[in-house]
Design an enzyme around this catalytic site. Structure first.
Site, short mmCIF file in Angstrom:
data_model
loop_
_atom_site.label_atom_id
_atom_site.label_comp_id
_atom_site.label_asym_id
_atom_site.label_seq_id
_atom_site.Cartn_x
_atom_site.Cartn_y
_atom_site.Cartn_z
N CYS A 70 0.86 -1.18 0.00
CA CYS A 70 0.00 0.00 0.00
C CYS A 70 0.90 1.24 0.00
O CYS A 70 1.94 1.28 0.66
CB CYS A 70 -0.94 0.12 1.19
SG CYS A 70 -2.10 -1.23 1.30
N ARG A 106 3.76 -0.16 -5.00
CA ARG A 106 3.57 -0.75 -3.68
C ARG A 106 2.27 -1.54 -3.57
O ARG A 106 2.06 -2.28 -2.61
CB ARG A 106 3.56 0.35 -2.61
CG ARG A 106 4.82 1.17 -2.58
CD ARG A 106 4.72 2.26 -1.54
NE ARG A 106 4.66 1.68 -0.22
CZ ARG A 106 5.72 1.36 0.51
NH1 ARG A 106 6.92 1.58 0.03
NH2 ARG A 106 5.58 0.84 1.69
N TRP A 155 -2.89 -2.58 -1.67
CA TRP A 155 -2.63 -4.00 -1.89
C TRP A 155 -3.43 -4.71 -0.81
O TRP A 155 -3.10 -4.61 0.38
CB TRP A 155 -1.13 -4.30 -1.76
CG TRP A 155 -0.78 -5.69 -2.16
CD1 TRP A 155 -0.43 -6.12 -3.41
CD2 TRP A 155 -0.72 -6.85 -1.31
NE1 TRP A 155 -0.16 -7.47 -3.38
CE2 TRP A 155 -0.34 -7.94 -2.11
CE3 TRP A 155 -0.96 -7.07 0.05
CZ2 TRP A 155 -0.19 -9.23 -1.61
CZ3 TRP A 155 -0.82 -8.36 0.56
CH2 TRP A 155 -0.43 -9.42 -0.28
N ASN A 173 -1.47 1.92 5.90
CA ASN A 173 -0.65 0.85 5.31
C ASN A 173 -0.20 -0.03 6.46
O ASN A 173 0.40 0.46 7.41
CB ASN A 173 0.56 1.48 4.59
CG ASN A 173 1.61 0.46 4.21
OD1 ASN A 173 1.30 -0.70 3.98
ND2 ASN A 173 2.86 0.90 4.14
N GLY A 174 -0.53 -1.33 6.41
CA GLY A 174 -0.14 -2.24 7.48
C GLY A 174 -1.28 -3.18 7.81
O GLY A 174 -2.23 -3.32 7.03
N GLU A 231 16.18 -18.30 -9.82
CA GLU A 231 15.85 -16.92 -10.14
C GLU A 231 15.18 -16.82 -11.52
O GLU A 231 14.21 -16.07 -11.70
CB GLU A 231 17.12 -16.05 -10.06
CG GLU A 231 17.02 -14.64 -10.57
CD GLU A 231 15.98 -13.79 -9.86
OE1 GLU A 231 15.37 -14.24 -8.88
OE2 GLU A 231 15.75 -12.66 -10.32
N LYS A 257 11.48 -15.31 -12.14
CA LYS A 257 11.21 -14.19 -13.05
C LYS A 257 10.07 -14.54 -13.99
O LYS A 257 9.16 -13.76 -14.21
CB LYS A 257 12.43 -13.84 -13.90
CG LYS A 257 13.51 -12.97 -13.42
CD LYS A 257 13.22 -11.63 -12.87
CE LYS A 257 12.62 -11.69 -11.50
NZ LYS A 257 13.42 -11.26 -10.39
N GLU A 260 6.51 -14.97 -12.11
CA GLU A 260 5.88 -13.79 -11.50
C GLU A 260 5.38 -12.79 -12.52
O GLU A 260 4.43 -12.06 -12.24
CB GLU A 260 6.82 -13.11 -10.50
CG GLU A 260 8.02 -12.44 -11.11
CD GLU A 260 8.89 -11.73 -10.08
OE1 GLU A 260 8.35 -11.23 -9.09
OE2 GLU A 260 10.11 -11.69 -10.27
N HIS A 287 15.43 -37.46 -9.26
CA HIS A 287 14.78 -37.80 -7.99
C HIS A 287 13.32 -37.34 -7.97
O HIS A 287 12.73 -37.17 -6.91
CB HIS A 287 15.58 -37.21 -6.82
CG HIS A 287 16.99 -37.69 -6.82
ND1 HIS A 287 17.33 -38.96 -6.41
CD2 HIS A 287 18.13 -37.10 -7.27
CE1 HIS A 287 18.64 -39.11 -6.58
NE2 HIS A 287 19.13 -38.02 -7.09
N LYS A 336 5.79 -4.28 -4.90
CA LYS A 336 7.25 -4.20 -4.86
C LYS A 336 7.80 -4.27 -3.43
O LYS A 336 8.86 -4.82 -3.20
CB LYS A 336 7.68 -2.89 -5.52
CG LYS A 336 9.17 -2.68 -5.57
CD LYS A 336 9.72 -3.06 -6.91
CE LYS A 336 11.22 -3.05 -6.97
NZ LYS A 336 11.73 -4.28 -7.59
#
Ligand code: F6R
Length: 578
Positions: free
Chosen positions: A2, A27, A74, A100-101, A451, A455, A458, A474, A573
């Site tokens: 947020c 955010r 968010w 925000n929180g 990584e 990428k 997402e 395995h 982010k």
């Protein structure tokens, strides 16, 4: 998560706040809203969607007045919708808040506020009613009383229709105050107002501030006045623009040669040789940490443990004085990484932050901080921050081992890979409709396989898994078919023959292989459906090169699937809630 913004001054608040929340949108971007005050009357507009989508429907700039607050959300409690969007207004209609929180005891507090009619499903709305309940003519005092009852995390910005001031408070969520001339600004971070002022006060936990156009008064949680240093920030506004690129992510991928050049000159402070190193981080920063483990152990022979911050904080870790705890974070605000850092400090370990955002909470709380030199990273998927984290880890290995690790040839080599973008686009065109991908690598390139898969998943929403190549037999090899391609990271290094065997095994099962190989390698294409080349380098430096084609492959696949590359669904982010 947020983004919150506030303005008080002489300019049109709505136009200014609109720009602020656009800058903070990385955010969170599922809903947005704004309140302004004019002639003693609060006016509000909000809606579900990204800032520009909602703005095209409600026209935020038409809100009147020279003070206001805004929010880009968010969702945590309550799905994204107009009624759950912030600001929230108290039942009296006089108080507006953005938050925000997460308020953990909101159900308990809601019980005590039964006389109020709740309009949303959020935890945040209780703040508007709680402050209203405590209000008896002084907004700052009402906020102090309200926050004394809260459990959880918050950065809040509050206004009252009868008072020309903004009151803010924080605990565990970031909040910066921008100090102007005859005007003042509030933001979850400085990008909210950096075009207007570079003078900043970073509020600390449990502080409350009353902000008017010509004054900023700060108090501790008991209401005693405190004085806080005003810092002048060094932030290049131009660097936070797209500069002609279609997306921030593409621009940031292309900045990497320069980021490596800038990062090579980072000074590593003197550090005592630790007994053991813990590297704690989340997501991409964690994969930089895992690469760091291979590197630090090779050069220093100090044992390194890499732990997800969310696991470290609840695991009662065996970390002692004499150990070095390294937190890696682009934002410097990730809630789990911050909690892990605090735990490590409690247990007496030395702490080091490898952080990109200056003056962020982790940067301020770590015993020692090394700033990466990636510059503002706006795309939600981390690219250039990752490469600069790697450079710092190489330099740390150099410092702790006393062995020189020269990176001077790396920027040009990265540029050489970027110049092959056309070829990567062609490969993306062949595969962008696929539903599943595997990524494999060994040794230094195992973290790069993780990584690369992260990428892709997402930003393109294609299911992708990264594995250590030796693990394929395995279990994961059961997934291989002509519909599940594998990206194999196979530069000419000490594990090359093993990688070739793994690729042959995949090919024998009709799997398509996209390989990342060293220039001049004529054997690899025989085992691959498609090959991307990277320049030759020393074994331990390959991660700095092999990650680049994987970033571009993920980018082009996502773009071809018409995904919102810079703002992937469900993500934000800066992950300031756990
Ligand atoms: C993925 C990505 C995330 C972050 C993670 C940690 O592309 O960006 O996985 O790496 O959320 O964030 P920071 O580095 O800000 O602590």
């Amino acid at each position: 998560m947020c983004g919150i913004a506030g303005y008080i001054g002489k300019k049109n608040a709505a136009e200014l706040l609109l720009k602020s929340i656009k800058n903070l949108e990385y955010r969170g971007y599922d809903s947005v809203g704004m309140v302004t005050l004019s002639e003693g009357k609060i006016s509000m507009k909000k809606g579900r969607g990204k800032v520009s989508e909602v703005d095209s429907k409600v026209d935020f700039s038409s809100l009147p007045g020279t003070m206001g607050i805004a929010h880009t959300r968010w969702a945590t409690h309550g799905k994204p919708s107009e009624r759950n969007a912030h600001p929230h207004i108290s039942a009296s209609g006089k108080i507006a808040i953005v938050h925000n929180g997460i308020i953990e005891n909101y159900l308990e507090l809601k019980e005590s506020l039964q006389e109020y009619e709740f309009k949303s499903e959020t935890d945040s709305e209780i703040l508007a009613h709680l402050i209203d309940k405590h209000y008896s003519g002084n907004l700052k005092d009402a906020v102090l009383k309200a926050i004394a009852q809260l459990n959880g995390t918050y950065a809040i910005c509050v206004m009252h229709q009868d008072s020309r001031e903004l009151v803010v408070a924080r605990n565990g969520s970031p909040l910066a105050l921008g100090i102007g001339e005859g005007e003042n600004f509030i933001g979850s971070d400085v990008s909210a107002f950096v075009e207007h002022t570079k003078k900043v006060i970073y509020l600390e936990d449990f502080q409350v501030a009353s902000i008017k156009e010509n004054s900023v008064e700060i108090y501790d949680g008991k209401g005693n006045p405190v004085s806080m240093e005003t810092k002048t920030i060094d932030w290049d506004v131009e660097k936070a623009q797209k500069q002609g690129y279609k997306h921030f992510m593409l621009k940031e991928i292309h900045e990497q040669p320069q980021v490596v050049r800038d990062s090579i000159s980072i000074e590593i402070p003197e550090l005592e040789k630790p007994r053991k190193i813990f590297i704690v981080a989340c997501g991409t920063a964690g994969y930089a940490g895992l690469t760091g483990k291979y590197l630090l152990e090779k050069y220093t022979r100090i044992p390194v443990e890499v732990v997800y911050a969310s696991e470290f904080r609840y695991s009662d870790p065996i970390i002692c004085p004499g150990d070095l705890f390294i937190a890696i974070s682009q934002s410097g605000e990730t809630a789990d990484t911050l909690a892990a850092l605090r735990l490590a400090k409690e247990k007496g370990a030395k702490t080091l932050g490898i952080i990109n955002v200056q003056e962020s909470t982790i940067a301020r709380e770590a015993g020692t901080v090394i700033y990466t030199r990636a510059g503002p990273e706006i795309g939600v998927a981390s690219t250039k921050a990752f490469i600069s984290q790697l450079v710092v880890l190489y330099k740390l290995a150099e410092k702790l081992s006393g062995t020189e690790i020269s990176l001077t040839s790396i920027p040009d080599k990265i540029q050489g890979i970027l110049n092959q973008e056309g070829k990567i686009q062609e490969i993306a065109k062949k595969y962008f409709r696929v539903y599943n991908f595997l990524y494999i690598g060994r040794n230094f390139n195992f973290p790069i396989a993780l990584e690369g898969a992260l990428k892709l998943k997402e930003i393109s929403y294609i299911h992708a898994e990264g594995y250590a190549s030796g693990e394929m037999k395995h279990g994961p090899i059961a997934l291989v078919s002509d519909e599940v391609p594998t990206v194999a990271i196979a530069p000419r290094d000490s594990v090359y023959p093993k990688m070739v065997s793994n690729m042959q095994e995949i090919k024998a099962r009709n799997g398509k292989v996209i390989s990342v190989a060293t220039e001049g390698d004529s054997e690899i294409p025989e085992h691959s459906t498609d090959t991307l080349y990277i320049p030759e380098t020393r074994e331990e430096l390959y991660p700095l090169l092999t990650v680049i084609p994987l970033q571009l492959l993920a980018y082009y696949i996502a773009d071809m699937r018409e995904c919102d590359v810079d703002k992937p669904r469900n993500l934000a982010k800066s992950v300031t809630v756990e």
